[in-house]
Scaffold this motif. Structure first.
Motif, PDB file in Angstrom:
ATOM      1  N   THR A 116      10.670  23.938   5.495  1.00  0.00           N
ATOM      2  CA  THR A 116      12.019  23.608   5.034  1.00  0.00           C
ATOM      3  C   THR A 116      12.052  22.172   4.540  1.00  0.00           C
ATOM      4  N   THR A 117      12.746  21.949   3.430  1.00  0.00           N
ATOM      5  CA  THR A 117      12.927  20.604   2.884  1.00  0.00           C
ATOM      6  C   THR A 117      14.405  20.271   2.853  1.00  0.00           C
ATOM      7  N   VAL A 118      14.765  19.110   3.384  1.00  0.00           N
ATOM      8  CA  VAL A 118      16.131  18.600   3.284  1.00  0.00           C
ATOM      9  C   VAL A 118      16.084  17.333   2.443  1.00  0.00           C
ATOM     10  N   VAL A 119      16.857  17.323   1.379  1.00  0.00           N
ATOM     11  CA  VAL A 119      16.893  16.207   0.430  1.00  0.00           C
ATOM     12  C   VAL A 119      18.227  15.492   0.580  1.00  0.00           C
ATOM     13  N   ALA A 120      18.198  14.171   0.727  1.00  0.00           N
ATOM     14  CA  ALA A 120      19.422  13.368   0.750  1.00  0.00           C
ATOM     15  C   ALA A 120      19.462  12.523  -0.510  1.00  0.00           C
ATOM     16  N   SER A 121      20.613  12.488  -1.174  1.00  0.00           N
ATOM     17  CA  SER A 121      20.691  11.775  -2.454  1.00  0.00           C
ATOM     18  C   SER A 121      22.118  11.332  -2.737  1.00  0.00           C
TER      19      SER A 121
END
Length: 461
Positions: free
Chosen positions: A246-251
């Motif tokens: 799983t990848t969680v991206v914050a932007s």
């Protein structure tokens, strides 16, 4: 060097089994066609491990099959040259040892704030999109404005769900708000190294690196946190393929391309509601100081626009005074001549609200930056699409294009369709930036345009 037939070559057999030509495999692995051909024909010195790993990634092999490929060529080139022509594919070998130092799962997540509070809706949304019916999603994007607490949110969630990722948690700062983000190629190398791949075995080709990264992650239940992402293009090569990773991206950007092309789920991170902000202030200040300055909670909450960064800066300002000084310190803080001056931190630009806004502003196109500044001309209020067009003196189509860029960067919000606003601190930033950059005649013309629009609308009833 004697050239031998590829009839009994393991690579040739695997390639044919995959239904690939040498050209197709070379493209997938990021290699020259002659590299694949030379290996199959034994017309090359001992193949590099990185080349074989890239080929394995191009073939979509699991760790055991890649291990077999490496073992086959180690055995082949350990034999005298006449024996190589008669070499048969090696018996399957066990999978390589788990990656990482001594097989340990990487645990790279920074600690979340110990005073993290609120965000129950966002935490629930993360749980739903990652572990709900349908098997969850391989990628989730958390996006929101500068200072809203995206990193704290993802770290709080990731630590609470630590057991869901037994094969490790990776963390990478993509530095999207600095203006100097690393390339996807460099990030892929970093992640491969973090997963235990020796530098010598990391492919030089960016395509091969991406393929190898997906192969390494495919059989592992790993969480990858990509913080402060600059763009979808920076993130896309780092996304895992099918599997449990799983990848969680914050932007600070919406990164809609990841939702459109990569089926990422979106979780918006808005400013904190007043009740949650008040609870955080009470936690940070403590009962004794609040008794000395009874109006502190309401004053700070009203001033900080629901931004956790602003709330923490304000509370830190008061905590550094003695309890007896709290009322005077609060009054002085509220009396700062420029509202954003109250949120300066002299020794750390990452804890300076004006710097946080500036980092987002600098990434705008020149045109969007110019019109963003004009949003600070009229009094702060919620503006219709037509009112914004009048303020900017632009056709609606051009207005929509600029509004879309500002919304993508979270430098304007659309709380309801066709209605736009800035929170108080961001409006102040637009106002002061406009005063510093735009001649007064331009600002007066913008104000005249929106006042005429309002007058016309009022006359129509």
């Amino acid at each position: 060097m004697t050239v031998h037939s590829s009839e009994h070559d393991l690579l040739a057999q695997l390639r044919r089994r995959a239904g690939l030509t040498q050209e197709e495999l070379a493209e997938r692995a990021g290699l020259a066609v002659r590299s694949v051909s030379n290996i199959e024909r034994s017309a090359v010195g001992r193949p590099r491990v990185s080349t074989l790993r890239a080929i394995g990634a191009g073939l979509g092999l699991d760790d055991a099959r890649v291990g077999e490929l490496l073992d086959f060529y180690r055995r082949r080139w350990a034999q005298p040259a006449p024996e190589r022509a008669r070499a048969e594919p090696a018996v399957r070998v066990p999978a390589p040892e788990p990656l990482g130092p001594a097989g340990a799962a990487p645990t790279q997540l920074p600690s979340p704030p110990s005073t993290f509070s609120g965000r129950s809706e966002e935490l629930s949304a993360l749980d739903t999109v990652l572990t709900g019916p349908g098997g969850g999603h391989r990628c989730v994007v958390l996006d929101g404005p500068a200072g809203v607490g995206k990193t704290a949110l993802v770290l709080a969630w990731a630590h609470a769900r630590h057991d869901a990722f037994p094969d490790g948690q990776l963390y990478a700062d993509l530095r999207g708000s600095t203006g100097r983000p690393p390339s996807a190629e460099d990030l892929a190398r970093q992640l491969l190294t973090d997963l235990g791949i020796p530098d010598a075995d990391v492919p030089s080709s960016s395509v091969a690196r991406t393929a190898l990264l997906r192969q390494v992650l495919a059989a592992r239940r790993v969480l990858v946190v990509l913080d402060d992402a600059a763009s979808a293009q920076q993130v896309r090569p780092l996304l895992p393929g099918p599997g449990a990773c799983t990848t969680v991206v914050a932007s600070r950007h919406q990164l809609r391309g990841l939702s459109i092309r990569d089926e990422a789920r979106h979780v918006g991170v808005p400013p904190m509601p007043e009740g949650a902000a008040a609870r955080l202030v009470r936690t940070l200040l403590g009962d004794e100081r609040l008794r000395a300055a009874p109006g502190a909670v309401d004053a700070i909450v009203q001033r900080c626009s629901g931004l956790p960064l602003a709330l923490r800066i304000a509370c830190d300002h008061l905590v550094r005074r003695t309890t007896a000084q709290a009322p005077e310190a609060l009054a002085a803080w509220l009396a700062e001549p420029a509202p954003l001056d109250a949120f300066r931190t002299a020794d750390d630009a990452e804890c300076d609200l004006r710097e946080a806004f500036t980092a987002s502003y600098r990434q705008l196109s020149d045109e969007a930056a110019r019109y963003f500044r004009l949003l600070g001309v009229p009094p702060r209020t919620r503006l219709s699409r037509d009112a914004v067009a009048a303020l900017w003196d632009l056709p609606l189509r051009t207005t929509d294009t600029i509004l879309a860029e500002l919304a993508s960067a979270h430098l304007i919000e659309e709380p309801s369709p066709g209605r736009y606003e800035l929170h108080a601190l961001l409006w102040e930033f637009a106002r002061e930036t406009g005063i510093d950059h735009d001649p007064e005649p331009i600002r007066r013309a913008a104000l005249r345009g929106i006042l005429e629009h309002w007058a016309t609308r009022s006359a129509r009833g």
